[in-house]
Design a protein around this motif. Sequence first.
Motif, short mmCIF file in Angstrom:
data_model
loop_
_atom_site.label_atom_id
_atom_site.label_comp_id
_atom_site.label_asym_id
_atom_site.label_seq_id
_atom_site.Cartn_x
_atom_site.Cartn_y
_atom_site.Cartn_z
N SER A 97 0.78 -1.09 0.00
CA SER A 97 -0.11 -0.09 0.03
C SER A 97 1.02 1.10 -0.09
O SER A 97 0.38 2.24 -0.25
CB SER A 97 -1.01 -0.06 1.14
OG SER A 97 -0.09 -0.18 2.24
N LEU A 98 2.09 1.16 0.19
CA LEU A 98 3.13 2.23 0.32
C LEU A 98 3.25 2.95 -1.30
O LEU A 98 2.97 2.26 -2.21
CB LEU A 98 4.52 1.87 0.61
CG LEU A 98 4.68 1.08 2.02
CD1 LEU A 98 5.90 0.55 2.30
CD2 LEU A 98 4.02 1.90 2.99
N CYS A 99 3.63 4.15 -1.22
CA CYS A 99 3.93 4.90 -2.49
C CYS A 99 5.32 4.37 -2.99
O CYS A 99 5.98 3.73 -2.26
CB CYS A 99 3.55 6.30 -2.36
SG CYS A 99 4.95 7.03 -1.52
N MET A 100 5.47 4.90 -4.07
CA MET A 100 6.86 4.54 -4.78
C MET A 100 7.92 4.93 -4.04
O MET A 100 8.83 4.31 -3.75
CB MET A 100 6.72 4.68 -6.17
CG MET A 100 7.95 4.00 -7.16
SD MET A 100 8.02 4.62 -8.62
CE MET A 100 7.03 3.83 -9.66
N TYR A 101 8.03 6.12 -3.83
CA TYR A 101 9.01 6.83 -3.08
C TYR A 101 9.16 5.97 -1.63
O TYR A 101 10.27 5.64 -1.33
CB TYR A 101 8.50 8.36 -2.59
CG TYR A 101 9.73 8.99 -1.88
CD1 TYR A 101 10.87 9.48 -2.62
CD2 TYR A 101 9.71 9.39 -0.77
CE1 TYR A 101 11.88 10.30 -1.85
CE2 TYR A 101 10.58 9.96 0.33
CZ TYR A 101 11.75 10.33 -0.46
OH TYR A 101 12.74 10.91 0.18
N THR A 102 8.22 5.79 -0.79
CA THR A 102 8.34 5.25 0.44
C THR A 102 8.81 3.65 0.30
O THR A 102 9.81 3.30 1.13
CB THR A 102 7.04 5.33 1.35
OG1 THR A 102 6.55 6.69 1.24
CG2 THR A 102 7.36 4.92 2.61
#
Lengths: 118, 145
Positions: A97-102
């Motif tokens: 569920s994290l974004c690409m950056y995280t």
Amino acid sequence: MTLKEIIEILDATVITPLGDEALNVDIRSACSADLMSAVLYYHTPDSLLITGLTQAHVIRTAEIAGIKTIVFVLGKKPDIYSIELAEEKKISLLSTSLCMYTASGRLFQAGLPGCLYK
Amino acid sequence: MPINIDKEIEGSFQIIGGNFVNAGEASTQLKLLLSKLGVDEDIIRRTAIATFEAEMNVIIYAAAGRMHYHITPRGISIKVDDMGPGIEDIELAMQEGYSTAPDWVREMGWGAGMGLPNMKKNSDIFKIDSVVGEGTTIEMVINFP
Ligand SMILES: Nc1ncnc2c1ncn2[C@@H]1O[C@H](COP(=O)(O)OP(=O)(O)OP(=O)(O)O)[C@@H](O)[C@H]1O
Ligand SMILES: [Mg+2]
């Protein structure tokens, strides 16, 4: 870093069934991209692909590049056709569920380097 | 594993413009064939990337096309020709980052403007020829080590 560790770091769900062998695969680098030609240009074989795209041609791009594991960010999941294609090509699929950056940041912090430009 | 090519092998695949579901099928088939022949991994990877980029361009920009391969004990020759709009300025199209891909293509992950540079990078000989209003022909040779 093993795939098992990656799953823990990203709180990822496993889309394709993974056996012990797949879970213990050693992944040495990762590449985050939504542009397929960039993946084909910069990837190192056997690296992890982190992407927000889920279409079948992403699976094919991975196959062509020799990438065996894909993590979809933002909780995205591919359709059944793509999942079947991945299983056929023996490519492991995960979703976080994290974004690409995280997602990239967490893995980098845990010691997984980026793909080397060749 | 030694390369198992004592005679020349030729074949071709049809490519249909706009068919994203099967995109990459031709390149994947060729990759499989090269694996069966015991071709060096690095050569297979370079061939797969170069043909896949060429195949995607036909799917994205042209109505239809064909990929022809010719494998000899010396290497692999590939010719991809299409019935498409052609390329007006080839020098510009060859530049990294140049792309005319529309938004819907970019949303699918194409349009980085890296396809033609990728083909050139991965082949030993790369030739492109295009006639506006008729189509584009790409010829690539990848030598065995
Ligand atoms: N077969 C073709 N027919 C017509 N135009 C083409 C063809 N191949 C490439 N072009 C033109 O050349 C440009 C550059 O092509 P290239 O493959 O390098 O990048 P792209 O397809 O735009 O993006 P990418 O390949 O990185 O996804 C394209 O945007 C398009 O304008
Ligand atoms: Mg292209």
